[in-house]
Scaffold this motif. Structure first.
Motif, PDB file in Angstrom:
ATOM      1  N   ALA A  20       0.829  -1.211   0.000  1.00  0.00           N
ATOM      2  CA  ALA A  20       0.000   0.000   0.000  1.00  0.00           C
ATOM      3  C   ALA A  20       0.863   1.262   0.000  1.00  0.00           C
ATOM      4  CB  ALA A  20      -0.931  -0.006   1.207  1.00  0.00           C
ATOM      5  N   ILE A  21       1.912   1.272   0.789  1.00  0.00           N
ATOM      6  CA  ILE A  21       2.805   2.440   0.826  1.00  0.00           C
ATOM      7  C   ILE A  21       3.512   2.595  -0.512  1.00  0.00           C
ATOM      8  CG2 ILE A  21       4.897   3.401   1.877  1.00  0.00           C
ATOM      9  CD1 ILE A  21       3.949   2.146   4.535  1.00  0.00           C
ATOM     10  N   GLY A  22       3.949   1.467  -1.084  1.00  0.00           N
ATOM     11  CA  GLY A  22       4.601   1.519  -2.393  1.00  0.00           C
ATOM     12  C   GLY A  22       3.692   2.086  -3.465  1.00  0.00           C
ATOM     13  N   LYS A  23       2.427   1.705  -3.430  1.00  0.00           N
ATOM     14  CA  LYS A  23       1.460   2.248  -4.394  1.00  0.00           C
ATOM     15  C   LYS A  23       1.249   3.732  -4.167  1.00  0.00           C
ATOM     16  CE  LYS A  23      -1.237  -1.893  -5.370  1.00  0.00           C
ATOM     17  NZ  LYS A  23      -2.539  -2.567  -5.216  1.00  0.00           N
ATOM     18  N   ALA A  24       1.166   4.138  -2.891  1.00  0.00           N
ATOM     19  CA  ALA A  24       0.893   5.538  -2.565  1.00  0.00           C
ATOM     20  C   ALA A  24       2.022   6.462  -3.005  1.00  0.00           C
ATOM     21  CB  ALA A  24       0.645   5.690  -1.068  1.00  0.00           C
ATOM     22  N   VAL A  25       3.251   6.009  -2.861  1.00  0.00           N
ATOM     23  CA  VAL A  25       4.384   6.863  -3.210  1.00  0.00           C
ATOM     24  C   VAL A  25       4.949   6.561  -4.596  1.00  0.00           C
ATOM     25  CG1 VAL A  25       5.014   7.269  -0.806  1.00  0.00           C
ATOM     26  CG2 VAL A  25       6.111   5.417  -2.043  1.00  0.00           C
ATOM     27  N   GLY A  26       4.418   5.552  -5.261  1.00  0.00           N
ATOM     28  CA  GLY A  26       4.872   5.218  -6.602  1.00  0.00           C
ATOM     29  C   GLY A  26       6.201   4.484  -6.629  1.00  0.00           C
TER      30      GLY A  26
END
Length: 55
Positions: A20-26
């Motif tokens: 989820a964090i990876g998706k949020a920050v790209g």
């Protein structure tokens, strides 16, 4: 409950958070690391389930 089930569930949660964090920050690497953690957690949880069933 087998200790592998608990550790596996923890890895799955950690992986979901990383994804989820990876998706949020790209961040594609963080996303893939999170997915790998989730998969490892699912496998460890399944192993724990088998151990529980054999008891």
């Amino acid at each position: 409950m087998d200790k592998d089930r608990i550790a596996g569930a923890a890895k799955e949660i950690k992986g979901a958070i990383k994804t989820a964090i990876g998706k949020a920050v790209g961040d594609a690497k963080l996303q893939s690391d999170g997915k790998a953690d989730q998969d490892a957690g699912k496998l460890q949880n399944a192993i724990g389930s088998i151990k529980d069933a054999s008891k």
